[in-house]
Scaffold this motif. Structure first.
Motif, short mmCIF file in Angstrom:
data_model
loop_
_atom_site.label_atom_id
_atom_site.label_comp_id
_atom_site.label_asym_id
_atom_site.label_seq_id
_atom_site.Cartn_x
_atom_site.Cartn_y
_atom_site.Cartn_z
N ASP A 82 5.35 22.92 -0.99
CA ASP A 82 6.15 21.71 -0.79
C ASP A 82 6.60 21.18 -2.15
N GLY A 83 7.64 20.38 -2.14
CA GLY A 83 8.14 19.76 -3.37
C GLY A 83 9.00 20.67 -4.24
N ASP A 84 9.40 21.83 -3.74
CA ASP A 84 10.26 22.74 -4.50
C ASP A 84 11.72 22.53 -4.14
N ALA A 85 12.60 22.87 -5.06
CA ALA A 85 14.05 22.87 -4.83
C ALA A 85 14.63 24.04 -5.61
N TRP A 86 15.69 24.61 -5.08
CA TRP A 86 16.41 25.67 -5.79
C TRP A 86 17.40 24.98 -6.71
N THR A 107 22.76 31.37 -12.87
CA THR A 107 21.48 31.20 -13.55
C THR A 107 20.75 30.13 -12.75
N TYR A 108 19.46 30.37 -12.42
CA TYR A 108 18.76 29.50 -11.49
C TYR A 108 17.28 29.40 -11.82
N SER A 109 16.64 28.43 -11.19
CA SER A 109 15.20 28.27 -11.30
C SER A 109 14.71 27.56 -10.05
N CYS A 110 13.38 27.48 -9.91
CA CYS A 110 12.80 26.80 -8.79
C CYS A 110 11.65 25.93 -9.28
N PRO A 137 29.17 22.33 -12.35
CA PRO A 137 28.07 21.51 -12.87
C PRO A 137 26.76 21.89 -12.18
N ARG A 138 25.65 21.63 -12.84
CA ARG A 138 24.31 21.90 -12.30
C ARG A 138 24.13 21.18 -10.96
N PHE A 139 23.51 21.87 -9.99
CA PHE A 139 23.24 21.27 -8.68
C PHE A 139 21.98 21.90 -8.10
N SER A 140 21.43 21.28 -7.06
CA SER A 140 20.19 21.81 -6.48
C SER A 140 20.15 21.59 -4.97
N SER A 141 19.28 22.36 -4.34
CA SER A 141 19.08 22.27 -2.89
C SER A 141 18.27 21.03 -2.57
N PRO A 142 18.21 20.66 -1.30
CA PRO A 142 17.24 19.64 -0.90
C PRO A 142 15.83 20.18 -1.18
#
Length: 160
Positions: A98-102, A157-160, A121-126
């Motif tokens: 829990d508490g993760d986002a892509w 380029t991504y992280s989690c 621009p940088r963005f992320s998942s819920p």
């Protein structure tokens, strides 16, 4: 951070959208000719799309980003570009915690020479709220439409 590239899946596909203007009922006839006024012109511009799909699910730590389009869970996400400058990242996000986002740190549109045309621009998942949560994620994006016909690939380029 991880980096991965997507290539066009069978190149561009054309989808057409036509806006049809119908004559109005009870249209008034011209007093001098008794003929209807000229009809408004039809808008027949076609909206083109191009899909760029990653070949396998993307992984970072406890997270995975896979496809969302019918039956593509074994593939990566799809970046869908439209000739009007709108775009979507179509994906399914999964995390064991829990508490993760892509986080998409950098998403770049490339031309045939690998030259960067545009960087989103940088963005992320819920974020996930439970362990082992799956989120169907559609990120709505935009880019300068003038680049549409030159895009042949994308790099993320991504992280989690």
């Amino acid at each position: 951070m991880m980096t991965d590239e997507a290539q066009s899946n069978n190149g561009e596909t054309a989808e057409t959208e036509a806006v049809v203007t119908m004559p109005k009922r009870g249209e008034v006839l011209s007093a001098s000719t008794d003929e209807p006024e000229p009809e408004e012109k039809l808008d027949t511009r076609a909206l083109q799309t191009a899909d760029f799909m990653w070949g396998a699910p993307l992984r970072s730590g406890d997270c995975k980003l896979s496809g969302l389009i019918g039956g593509t869970l074994d593939k990566g996400p799809t970046l869908r570009l439209r000739s009007d400058g709108t775009a979507e990242l179509l994906s399914r996000f999964f995390s064991t915690d829990d508490g993760d986002a892509w986080v998409v740190v950098r998403l770049v549109l490339l031309d045939r020479n690998g030259t960067a045309l545009f960087t989103f621009p940088r963005f992320s998942s819920p974020g996930t709220v439970t362990d082992n949560q799956v989120i169907n994620w559609i990120a709505r994006l935009s880019f300068p439409a003038v680049f549409f016909s030159s895009v042949t690939g994308a790099n993320m380029t991504y992280s989690c």
